[in-house]
Write a protein that holds these residues in place. Structure first.
Motif, PDB file in Angstrom:
ATOM      1  N   ALA A  85       0.836  -1.205   0.000  1.00 16.61           N
ATOM      2  CA  ALA A  85       0.000   0.000   0.000  1.00 16.61           C
ATOM      3  C   ALA A  85       0.869   1.253   0.000  1.00 16.61           C
ATOM      4  CB  ALA A  85      -0.942  -0.003   1.207  1.00 16.61           C
ATOM      5  N   ASN A  86       1.937   1.247   0.798  1.00 16.29           N
ATOM      6  CA  ASN A  86       2.859   2.390   0.833  1.00 16.29           C
ATOM      7  C   ASN A  86       3.541   2.589  -0.516  1.00 16.29           C
ATOM      8  OD1 ASN A  86       2.298   3.015   3.476  1.00 16.29           O
ATOM      9  ND2 ASN A  86       4.091   1.988   4.308  1.00 16.29           N
ATOM     10  N   ILE A  87       3.915   1.497  -1.144  1.00 15.70           N
ATOM     11  CA  ILE A  87       4.558   1.585  -2.456  1.00 15.70           C
ATOM     12  C   ILE A  87       3.596   2.246  -3.447  1.00 15.70           C
ATOM     13  CG2 ILE A  87       5.353   0.221  -4.433  1.00 15.70           C
ATOM     14  CD1 ILE A  87       6.516  -1.784  -2.296  1.00 15.70           C
ATOM     15  N   ALA A  88       2.355   1.785  -3.462  1.00 22.25           N
ATOM     16  CA  ALA A  88       1.373   2.336  -4.401  1.00 22.25           C
ATOM     17  C   ALA A  88       1.092   3.814  -4.134  1.00 22.25           C
ATOM     18  CB  ALA A  88       0.078   1.535  -4.333  1.00 22.25           C
ATOM     19  N   ARG A  89       1.069   4.204  -2.863  1.00 19.10           N
ATOM     20  CA  ARG A  89       0.729   5.574  -2.488  1.00 19.10           C
ATOM     21  C   ARG A  89       1.881   6.558  -2.637  1.00 19.10           C
ATOM     22  NH1 ARG A  89      -0.823   4.265   2.922  1.00 19.10           N
ATOM     23  NH2 ARG A  89      -2.383   2.712   2.522  1.00 19.10           N
ATOM     24  N   HIS A  90       3.096   6.128  -2.273  1.00 17.94           N
ATOM     25  CA  HIS A  90       4.169   7.104  -2.066  1.00 17.94           C
ATOM     26  C   HIS A  90       5.401   6.963  -2.946  1.00 17.94           C
ATOM     27  CE1 HIS A  90       1.873   8.190   1.460  1.00 17.94           C
ATOM     28  NE2 HIS A  90       2.012   6.979   1.968  1.00 17.94           N
ATOM     29  N   SER A  91       5.661   5.809  -3.498  1.00 18.40           N
ATOM     30  CA  SER A  91       6.991   5.561  -4.064  1.00 18.40           C
ATOM     31  C   SER A  91       7.177   5.937  -5.530  1.00 18.40           C
ATOM     32  CB  SER A  91       7.347   4.078  -3.915  1.00 18.40           C
ATOM     33  OG  SER A  91       6.633   3.318  -4.864  1.00 18.40           O
ATOM     34  N   ARG A  92       6.075   6.101  -6.246  1.00 20.97           N
ATOM     35  CA  ARG A  92       6.140   6.313  -7.698  1.00 20.97           C
ATOM     36  C   ARG A  92       6.848   5.150  -8.398  1.00 20.97           C
ATOM     37  NH1 ARG A  92       8.508  11.718  -6.870  1.00 20.97           N
ATOM     38  NH2 ARG A  92       7.009  12.600  -5.498  1.00 20.97           N
ATOM     39  N   ALA A  93       6.725   3.973  -7.826  1.00 22.41           N
ATOM     40  CA  ALA A  93       7.363   2.777  -8.393  1.00 22.41           C
ATOM     41  C   ALA A  93       6.592   2.289  -9.612  1.00 22.41           C
ATOM     42  CB  ALA A  93       7.423   1.663  -7.343  1.00 22.41           C
ATOM     43  N   GLY A 124       6.479   8.149  11.678  1.00 22.92           N
ATOM     44  CA  GLY A 124       5.176   7.743  12.199  1.00 22.92           C
ATOM     45  C   GLY A 124       4.244   7.209  11.130  1.00 22.92           C
ATOM     46  N   SER A 125       4.793   6.657  10.101  1.00 23.93           N
ATOM     47  CA  SER A 125       3.998   6.146   8.976  1.00 23.93           C
ATOM     48  C   SER A 125       3.584   4.700   9.214  1.00 23.93           C
ATOM     49  CB  SER A 125       4.838   6.234   7.703  1.00 23.93           C
ATOM     50  OG  SER A 125       5.945   5.360   7.815  1.00 23.93           O
ATOM     51  N   GLY A 126       3.011   4.097   8.185  1.00 21.49           N
ATOM     52  CA  GLY A 126       2.669   2.682   8.242  1.00 21.49           C
ATOM     53  C   GLY A 126       3.893   1.812   8.464  1.00 21.49           C
ATOM     54  N   LEU A 127       5.059   2.322   8.054  1.00 23.43           N
ATOM     55  CA  LEU A 127       6.302   1.574   8.294  1.00 23.43           C
ATOM     56  C   LEU A 127       6.552   1.404   9.785  1.00 23.43           C
ATOM     57  CD1 LEU A 127       8.600   3.254   5.625  1.00 23.43           C
ATOM     58  CD2 LEU A 127       7.542   0.991   5.514  1.00 23.43           C
ATOM     59  N   ASP A 128       6.233   2.431  10.545  1.00 19.10           N
ATOM     60  CA  ASP A 128       6.381   2.343  11.995  1.00 19.10           C
ATOM     61  C   ASP A 128       5.481   1.246  12.559  1.00 19.10           C
ATOM     62  OD1 ASP A 128       7.262   3.285  14.634  1.00 19.10           O
ATOM     63  OD2 ASP A 128       5.211   4.052  14.827  1.00 19.10           O
ATOM     64  N   GLY A 129       4.270   1.136  12.032  1.00 21.21           N
ATOM     65  CA  GLY A 129       3.353   0.092  12.472  1.00 21.21           C
ATOM     66  C   GLY A 129       3.873  -1.301  12.154  1.00 21.21           C
TER      67      GLY A 129
END
Length: 160
Positions: A85-93, A124-129
């Motif tokens: 989800a983070n990749i799709a939202r933030h990475s422009r991968a 404090g992102s999803g990565l932290d979770g």
């Protein structure tokens, strides 16, 4: 009950309603902790289906995992889901890969992408979770994400 049956009936109905509400909340918590897809398909099937729903083309590679404790399955599934989800939202991968392997008493999930990098769990992102859930099982999370990319997130979980 013998002194005031009407009041007792009201208390019984109130207790029944509160019990039903508590059961509904408990079911919700259980679903959040152990997603139904894991119960239905197991970890291999659940992870395999993530590739088709990821926001970027994703290759899924799952080794022989053997029997994995339910808590480890739940954390691994959560970690991969959140990472994708983070990749799709933030990475422009333009592509991602998931590799899940088992080495003795340790399960490893490695999620990579070819995006812009710069991912930082301390914000404090999803990565932290993901890191907190891994730590709850005495596992670890490591992220390598230099500016410009690529990003590699590795979660190691003990299977004991």
């Amino acid at each position: 009950l013998p002194r005031d049956p009407d009041a007792a009936a009201v208390l019984v109905r109130q207790a029944q309603a509160e019990t039903e509400e508590a059961m509904t909340e408990l079911r919700s918590v259980i679903r959040a902790i152990y997603p139904p897809v894991l119960a239905d398909q197991g970890l291999v099937g659940a992870l395999g289906s993530l590739g088709t729903r990821a926001g970027v083309p994703t290759r899924i590679d799952i080794g022989e995992l053997g029997e994995v404790p339910a808590a480890v399955e739940a954390v691994a599934y959560f970690a991969v889901t959140e990472a994708l989800a983070n990749i799709a939202r933030h990475s422009r991968a333009t592509r991602a890969a998931v590799r899940v392997t088992r080495d003795g008493a340790s399960l490893s999930a490695e999620i990579t992408d070819d995006g812009t990098g710069g991912a930082d769990a301390s914000r404090g992102s999803g990565l932290d979770g993901i890191g907190r859930r891994a730590a709850a099982l005495d596992g670890t999370m490591k992220i390598i994400s230099p500016p410009g990319g690529p990003t590699t997130l590795t979660v190691e979980l003990p299977c004991v």
